[in-house]
Design an enzyme around this catalytic site. Sequence first.
Site, PDB file in Angstrom:
ATOM      1  N   HIS A  73     -80.810  32.258  36.635  1.00 56.95           N
ATOM      2  CA  HIS A  73     -81.281  31.196  35.743  1.00 56.95           C
ATOM      3  C   HIS A  73     -81.486  29.915  36.533  1.00 56.95           C
ATOM      4  O   HIS A  73     -80.658  29.543  37.356  1.00 56.95           O
ATOM      5  CB  HIS A  73     -80.248  30.929  34.637  1.00 56.95           C
ATOM      6  CG  HIS A  73     -80.285  31.954  33.547  1.00 56.95           C
ATOM      7  ND1 HIS A  73     -79.742  31.741  32.307  1.00 56.95           N
ATOM      8  CD2 HIS A  73     -80.825  33.191  33.510  1.00 56.95           C
ATOM      9  CE1 HIS A  73     -79.934  32.810  31.547  1.00 56.95           C
ATOM     10  NE2 HIS A  73     -80.577  33.707  32.267  1.00 56.95           N
ATOM     11  N   TYR A 202     -75.998  24.798  25.327  1.00 56.87           N
ATOM     12  CA  TYR A 202     -74.729  24.182  24.923  1.00 56.87           C
ATOM     13  C   TYR A 202     -75.058  23.209  23.803  1.00 56.87           C
ATOM     14  O   TYR A 202     -75.882  22.302  23.992  1.00 56.87           O
ATOM     15  CB  TYR A 202     -74.124  23.382  26.078  1.00 56.87           C
ATOM     16  CG  TYR A 202     -73.533  24.211  27.203  1.00 56.87           C
ATOM     17  CD1 TYR A 202     -74.322  24.703  28.240  1.00 56.87           C
ATOM     18  CD2 TYR A 202     -72.164  24.477  27.241  1.00 56.87           C
ATOM     19  CE1 TYR A 202     -73.758  25.434  29.280  1.00 56.87           C
ATOM     20  CE2 TYR A 202     -71.599  25.204  28.282  1.00 56.87           C
ATOM     21  CZ  TYR A 202     -72.400  25.685  29.293  1.00 56.87           C
ATOM     22  OH  TYR A 202     -71.849  26.409  30.321  1.00 56.87           O
ATOM     23  N   PRO A 292     -63.239  26.743  29.433  1.00 57.39           N
ATOM     24  CA  PRO A 292     -64.421  27.491  29.888  1.00 57.39           C
ATOM     25  C   PRO A 292     -65.748  26.732  29.828  1.00 57.39           C
ATOM     26  O   PRO A 292     -66.761  27.222  30.315  1.00 57.39           O
ATOM     27  CB  PRO A 292     -64.462  28.705  28.950  1.00 57.39           C
ATOM     28  CG  PRO A 292     -63.662  28.319  27.750  1.00 57.39           C
ATOM     29  CD  PRO A 292     -62.657  27.318  28.201  1.00 57.39           C
ATOM     30  N   LYS A 296     -66.274  27.491  35.154  1.00 56.39           N
ATOM     31  CA  LYS A 296     -65.748  27.337  36.510  1.00 56.39           C
ATOM     32  C   LYS A 296     -64.645  28.318  36.922  1.00 56.39           C
ATOM     33  O   LYS A 296     -64.405  28.507  38.116  1.00 56.39           O
ATOM     34  CB  LYS A 296     -65.170  25.914  36.684  1.00 56.39           C
ATOM     35  CG  LYS A 296     -66.209  24.844  36.789  1.00 56.39           C
ATOM     36  CD  LYS A 296     -66.892  24.876  38.139  1.00 56.39           C
ATOM     37  CE  LYS A 296     -68.309  24.369  38.088  1.00 56.39           C
ATOM     38  NZ  LYS A 296     -69.352  25.376  37.985  1.00 56.39           N
ATOM     39  N   TYR A 382     -72.403  22.246  38.309  1.00 58.61           N
ATOM     40  CA  TYR A 382     -72.581  23.522  37.602  1.00 58.61           C
ATOM     41  C   TYR A 382     -72.949  24.646  38.581  1.00 58.61           C
ATOM     42  O   TYR A 382     -72.465  25.770  38.458  1.00 58.61           O
ATOM     43  CB  TYR A 382     -73.662  23.375  36.519  1.00 58.61           C
ATOM     44  CG  TYR A 382     -73.526  24.393  35.419  1.00 58.61           C
ATOM     45  CD1 TYR A 382     -72.851  24.086  34.236  1.00 58.61           C
ATOM     46  CD2 TYR A 382     -74.050  25.682  35.556  1.00 58.61           C
ATOM     47  CE1 TYR A 382     -72.694  25.027  33.233  1.00 58.61           C
ATOM     48  CE2 TYR A 382     -73.905  26.627  34.571  1.00 58.61           C
ATOM     49  CZ  TYR A 382     -73.230  26.302  33.404  1.00 58.61           C
ATOM     50  OH  TYR A 382     -73.082  27.245  32.418  1.00 58.61           O
TER      51      TYR A 382
HETATM   52  P1  RFL Z   1     -57.469  37.298  35.768  1.00 61.16           P
HETATM   53  O1  RFL Z   1     -58.887  37.722  35.628  1.00 61.16           O
HETATM   54  O2  RFL Z   1     -56.723  36.896  34.565  1.00 61.16           O
HETATM   55  O3  RFL Z   1     -56.715  38.505  36.487  1.00 61.16           O
HETATM   56  C1  RFL Z   1     -55.317  38.529  36.604  1.00 61.16           C
HETATM   57  C2  RFL Z   1     -54.873  39.982  36.635  1.00 61.16           C
HETATM   58  O4  RFL Z   1     -53.471  40.033  36.835  1.00 61.16           O
HETATM   59  C3  RFL Z   1     -52.917  41.016  35.968  1.00 61.16           C
HETATM   60  N1  RFL Z   1     -51.496  40.704  35.793  1.00 61.16           N
HETATM   61  C4  RFL Z   1     -50.511  41.349  36.436  1.00 61.16           C
HETATM   62  N2  RFL Z   1     -50.522  42.381  37.290  1.00 61.16           N
HETATM   63  C5  RFL Z   1     -49.324  42.823  37.783  1.00 61.16           C
HETATM   64  N3  RFL Z   1     -48.135  42.281  37.425  1.00 61.16           N
HETATM   65  C6  RFL Z   1     -48.084  41.241  36.555  1.00 61.16           C
HETATM   66  N4  RFL Z   1     -46.921  40.718  36.223  1.00 61.16           N
HETATM   67  C7  RFL Z   1     -49.308  40.733  36.021  1.00 61.16           C
HETATM   68  N5  RFL Z   1     -49.621  39.736  35.153  1.00 61.16           N
HETATM   69  C8  RFL Z   1     -50.948  39.737  35.029  1.00 61.16           C
HETATM   70  C9  RFL Z   1     -53.766  40.914  34.714  1.00 61.16           C
HETATM   71  O5  RFL Z   1     -53.710  42.117  33.934  1.00 61.16           O
HETATM   72  C10 RFL Z   1     -55.142  40.688  35.326  1.00 61.16           C
HETATM   73  O6  RFL Z   1     -55.827  41.897  35.566  1.00 61.16           O
HETATM   74  O7  RFL Z   1     -57.322  36.108  36.825  1.00 61.16           O
HETATM   75  P2  RFL Z   1     -58.213  35.754  38.138  1.00 61.16           P
HETATM   76  O8  RFL Z   1     -58.436  36.972  38.984  1.00 61.16           O
HETATM   77  O9  RFL Z   1     -57.578  34.561  38.702  1.00 61.16           O
HETATM   78  O10 RFL Z   1     -59.656  35.378  37.565  1.00 61.16           O
HETATM   79  C11 RFL Z   1     -59.846  34.225  36.792  1.00 61.16           C
HETATM   80  C12 RFL Z   1     -60.924  34.465  35.736  1.00 61.16           C
HETATM   81  O11 RFL Z   1     -60.608  35.644  35.016  1.00 61.16           O
HETATM   82  C13 RFL Z   1     -61.067  33.295  34.756  1.00 61.16           C
HETATM   83  O12 RFL Z   1     -60.930  32.071  35.438  1.00 61.16           O
HETATM   84  C14 RFL Z   1     -62.433  33.312  34.046  1.00 61.16           C
HETATM   85  O13 RFL Z   1     -62.554  34.409  33.198  1.00 61.16           O
HETATM   86  C15 RFL Z   1     -62.631  32.016  33.256  1.00 61.16           C
HETATM   87  N6  RFL Z   1     -63.885  31.985  32.495  1.00 61.16           N
HETATM   88  C16 RFL Z   1     -65.072  31.673  33.105  1.00 61.16           C
HETATM   89  N7  RFL Z   1     -65.125  31.464  34.433  1.00 61.16           N
HETATM   90  C17 RFL Z   1     -66.316  31.248  35.052  1.00 61.16           C
HETATM   91  O14 RFL Z   1     -66.339  31.034  36.275  1.00 61.16           O
HETATM   92  N8  RFL Z   1     -67.507  31.268  34.377  1.00 61.16           N
HETATM   93  C18 RFL Z   1     -67.545  31.477  33.039  1.00 61.16           C
HETATM   94  O15 RFL Z   1     -68.634  31.542  32.472  1.00 61.16           O
HETATM   95  C19 RFL Z   1     -66.294  31.651  32.348  1.00 61.16           C
HETATM   96  N9  RFL Z   1     -66.280  31.873  31.027  1.00 61.16           N
HETATM   97  C20 RFL Z   1     -63.878  32.280  31.130  1.00 61.16           C
HETATM   98  C21 RFL Z   1     -65.102  32.191  30.414  1.00 61.16           C
HETATM   99  C22 RFL Z   1     -62.722  32.665  30.471  1.00 61.16           C
HETATM  100  C23 RFL Z   1     -62.761  32.942  29.123  1.00 61.16           C
HETATM  101  N10 RFL Z   1     -61.572  33.395  28.533  1.00 61.16           N
HETATM  102  C24 RFL Z   1     -61.500  34.577  27.764  1.00 61.16           C
HETATM  103  C25 RFL Z   1     -60.307  32.854  29.015  1.00 61.16           C
HETATM  104  C26 RFL Z   1     -65.150  32.441  29.060  1.00 61.16           C
HETATM  105  C27 RFL Z   1     -63.981  32.786  28.399  1.00 61.16           C
HETATM  106  C28 RFL Z   1     -64.067  33.008  26.926  1.00 61.16           C
HETATM  107  C1  PHB Z   2     -70.449  33.179  29.071  1.00 65.06           C
HETATM  108  O1  PHB Z   2     -71.619  33.623  29.179  1.00 65.06           O
HETATM  109  O2  PHB Z   2     -69.509  33.909  28.713  1.00 65.06           O
HETATM  110  C2  PHB Z   2     -70.189  31.742  29.329  1.00 65.06           C
HETATM  111  C3  PHB Z   2     -71.212  30.938  29.799  1.00 65.06           C
HETATM  112  C4  PHB Z   2     -70.960  29.595  30.039  1.00 65.06           C
HETATM  113  C5  PHB Z   2     -69.698  29.080  29.827  1.00 65.06           C
HETATM  114  C6  PHB Z   2     -68.674  29.891  29.370  1.00 65.06           C
HETATM  115  C7  PHB Z   2     -68.909  31.238  29.128  1.00 65.06           C
HETATM  116  O3  PHB Z   2     -69.469  27.762  30.043  1.00 65.06           O
END
Ligand code: RFL
Ligand code: PHB
Length: 398
Positions: A73, A202, A292, A296, A382
Amino acid sequence: MPRTQVAIVGAGPAGLLLSHLLHQVGIRSVVLESRSRAHVEQRVRAGVLEDGTRQILLRCGVGERMARQGLVHEGVNFAFEGSLLHFDFPALTGGHTITVYGQQEVVKDLIRARLEAAGEVWFECEAVAVQGLEDRPRVVYRAPDGSQDALEADFVAGCDGSHGVTRACLPASVRRVYERTYPFAWLGILAEAPPASHELIYVNHPRGFALFSMRSPTLSRNYLQVRADESLDGWPDDRIWEELARRVDRAASLTPGPVREKGLTPLRSLVVEPVQYGRLFLAGDAAHVVPPTGAKGLNLAVCDVVVLARALQDYYRAGDETALRAYTERCLEHVWQAEHFSWWMTSILHRLDDRFEEGMQRAQLRALRRSEAARRYLAENYTGVHTSVRYVEWVPLT
Ligand code: RFL
Ligand code: PHB
């Protein structure tokens, strides 16, 4: 007792990418993951990869499917005060773009790469404690059969996300936690419906924030700002689509479709300092959490592990600990930058119910409309110009 060079707790993007990067320079690791492979591969989360993240995944050989299936994008849109504001990323940043590619797809690609290289990812092994941080670290974990075991290593990487156990292993005497919670949450859906628009929108609407994103030309990913204490019970699919339609207003036309997945995400900001103690290094959500809105979280996790992999490479190749000692300082630079951006995006786009803050918000949004410099600030952050893009060259290669 089993032994490895780097014990990695957590098979999210941070832990898996770290394991992959270390493997590429001949450093052995074991990843301990509390959940099953199917669970981590299906967890719907992030979707936006910064330009640097895309390049890092390509450079270390796990970006082939992303390059084919990811959606490149060239901008995003803000809808506020009845009209649309477009951010033209390549024009504002000297050519940078973003890629929409689901986090669970990144995770699948990394797991496949690790397993094809005979890498050790131990699913359904939950870490319960990290001991001996100062000299002989070991991770105590519960094996799939319920028995308790320990894995010894030179170093432990805490990549176990925001609710893991490793953050709490930093001694209370050195650990400082800085935290903000927000009085709202996001209700997110993944639906079999064409995206509202070909780029993300957004929306700042009097009824609350909404975000229109996608995973493919037939799968949309949309979010609504809801109260922090909201329950999914009060949100049948029809009500979600109605509310999304109200908030998108005339900015796009919505086609509802079957909802495949829905969830609630509370919004918070959190930073831990330091992110290293003894032989324990935290990375990703274990070390910091961002709301979120700035997309980031995953990108920050990638920055952390590139820095950590490089520092470990210096150590194993030349016995040089300089970069390992500088890990906290190096990470906090990009972490605070992203924390600020995510907080700022959150504060200008959500319904705040405070007259003063609403005035601040309006002033910021109008500045974005008026000023190319303001738009450039947003576009640089971004796309990751000052974070992941700078780390592409750091990817440790042999
Ligand atoms: P994760 O992905 O949470 O992975 C951690 C892993 O550790 C496991 N775990 C354990 N394993 C062994 N022993 C234990 N005691 C444990 N405790 C936990 C878990 O099961 C898991 O598999 O962390 P990591 O690797 O640091 O990654 C971070 C990302 O997942 C997170 O920052 C993003 O998802 C945030 N986020 C977004 N980030 C972006 O860069 N771009 C986005 O568009 C974006 N959108 C989002 C998001 C997060 C969201 N939610 C659901 C929080 C949108 C949403 C809605
Ligand atoms: C997504 O596509 O899940 C998404 C995109 C942008 C954001 C957060 C989540 O800021």
